[in-house]
Scaffold this active site. Structure first.
Site, PDB file in Angstrom:
ATOM      1  CG  HIS A  69      -2.583  -0.199  -6.553  1.00 44.66           C
ATOM      2  ND1 HIS A  69      -3.122   0.541  -5.524  1.00 44.66           N
ATOM      3  CD2 HIS A  69      -2.594  -1.491  -6.116  1.00 44.66           C
ATOM      4  CE1 HIS A  69      -3.454  -0.259  -4.524  1.00 44.66           C
ATOM      5  NE2 HIS A  69      -3.139  -1.504  -4.870  1.00 44.66           N
ATOM      6  CD  GLU A  77      -2.630   3.732  -5.854  1.00 46.16           C
ATOM      7  OE1 GLU A  77      -3.598   2.964  -5.968  1.00 46.16           O
ATOM      8  OE2 GLU A  77      -1.524   3.382  -5.402  1.00 46.16           O
ATOM      9  NE  ARG A 127      -4.346  -1.212   0.106  1.00 42.09           N
ATOM     10  CZ  ARG A 127      -4.534  -2.237  -0.701  1.00 42.09           C
ATOM     11  NH1 ARG A 127      -3.571  -2.611  -1.527  1.00 42.09           N
ATOM     12  NH2 ARG A 127      -5.685  -2.894  -0.711  1.00 42.09           N
TER      13      ARG A 127
END
Length: 361
Positions: A245, A228, A199
């Site tokens: 991602h 993000e 993450r």
């Protein structure tokens, strides 16, 4: 959610929505299914309808959901933890192999520290061990709940030459992970490679870039970003590989995620689960009869470098946030290595391919 129409329990009325347009009207909904792009909290859902009793996210992580808020209102939460473990492990191993071929082809990898040894981290450990790579497993929370697991110390894992992260993003609690890798932990150490496919925010990106420019971190691979989808282009520019991602994105992981959530939905409402109509099929990759090195073969089998190139094309774009999401949502999902078939000549020449799970034909 991939193949949701096929996997939702029979007799469920399914209403689809586009998350970029915001949440749909939930007044008549018994359940809400989302992905990581949808953030659920008191600000985004201030008025919870009485009928809503179940929320499922087709993702391993839940940091996009305010769990306490929804549970305090009697709503059951479900996630697809572990759905993409193999896909993430393949991303990490592919990045490691490409990095080794480019940076130190004649040298061993060195010791790899795996930070977070849940389902994804365990899948990474299995692949590393399959390649005979020494790894150090660090996961104090797991040591507390699993009597069969012993975590390495922080000193042991930070003494590794390579680090790869597989932890949830927690800002509170006994074991917070926000900015786990920071200036303090980077100071006085040298790392060959740091990978974050967990993450954004687990690594302090600015500290990472600072120690990279000073020469204390030789290379890094980032698939996740602190702000993000508004990723830091300066940080991305220095990365050996930078992707939007997608480490856990594969045909198989996406089907796994949807099936897990739909099965949880069926169990909660006491419904019969759907009988899947799809089959896990393999894909044959055609290679021309020309000379290939390992990197070229990997780049044909895994789109990691294609995503990297596409992300770099966004650096100067004012709409990079939208385009970042498009890269995640619009590209076709790759097949995991186990479902790929290539010429036996290549699997014989590059034994790494069989260790990844690629089948010869």
């Amino acid at each position: 959610m991939h193949k949701i129409e096929e996997l939702v329990p029979p007799h469920v009325h399914l209403s689809l929505y586009n998350p970029t347009d915001g949440l749909p009207d939930l007044k008549q909904a018994d359940a809400l299914l989302i992905r990581t792009v949808t953030h659920l909290n008191p600000e985004t859902v201030p008025n919870l309808p009485d009928k809503l009793k179940f929320i499922g996210t087709g993702s391993s992580g839940t940091d996009h959901i305010d769990n306490e808020y929804f549970e305090s209102h009697g709503i059951t939460l479900a996630d697809a933890n572990g759905c993409n473990a193999r896909a993430v492990a393949e991303y990490v191993m592919t990045a490691l192999l490409l990095w080794k071929e480019d940076r130190q082809p004649a040298k061993p990898f060195g010791k790899v520290g795996v930070i977070g040894v849940g389902k994804a981290g365990s899948a990474v450990v299995n692949l590393l061990q399959n390649f005979g790579i020494e790894c150090v497993q660090y996961d104090p929370p797991r040591e507390k709940r699993d009597p069969d697991f012993t975590s390495a110390s922080m000193k042991e894992v930070l003494n590794c030459e390579i680090l790869t992260f597989h932890v949830p993003l927690n800002k509170k609690g006994e074991h917070p992970t926000f900015h786990w890798l920071n200036e303090q932990k980077l100071e006085g150490r040298h790392f060959k490679l740091i990978i974050n496919a967990a993450r954004g925010g687990v690594i302090d990106e600015l500290a990472l870039m600072k120690f990279y420019t000073k020469g204390f971190v030789a290379d890094y691979v980032l698939d996740v970003w602190e702000a993000e989808p508004d990723f830091n282009t300066k940080v991305a520019n220095h990365a050996f590989i930078a992707t939007p991602h997608i480490a856990g994105y594969s045909e198989q992981s996406k089907i796994n995620a949807t099936k897990i959530i739909c099965d949880e939905l069926a169990a909660f409402f006491d419904l019969e689960p759907a009988i899947p109509k799809y089959k896990n099929v393999s894909r044959t990759i055609d290679f021309a009869h020309i000379k290939y090195d390992l990197s070229k073969v990997l780049n044909r089998l895994h789109p990691i470098k294609e995503y990297d190139a596409a992300l770099r094309d966004l650096f100067e774009r004012p709409d990079k946030k939208v385009l970042f999401r498009n890269l995640r949502n619009e590209w076709p999902y790759r097949f995991e290595y186990e479902y790929l078939r290539i010429r036996k000549e290549l699997t014989d020449k590059f034994p790494e391919l069989r260790k990844l799970g690629v089948h010869p034909i």
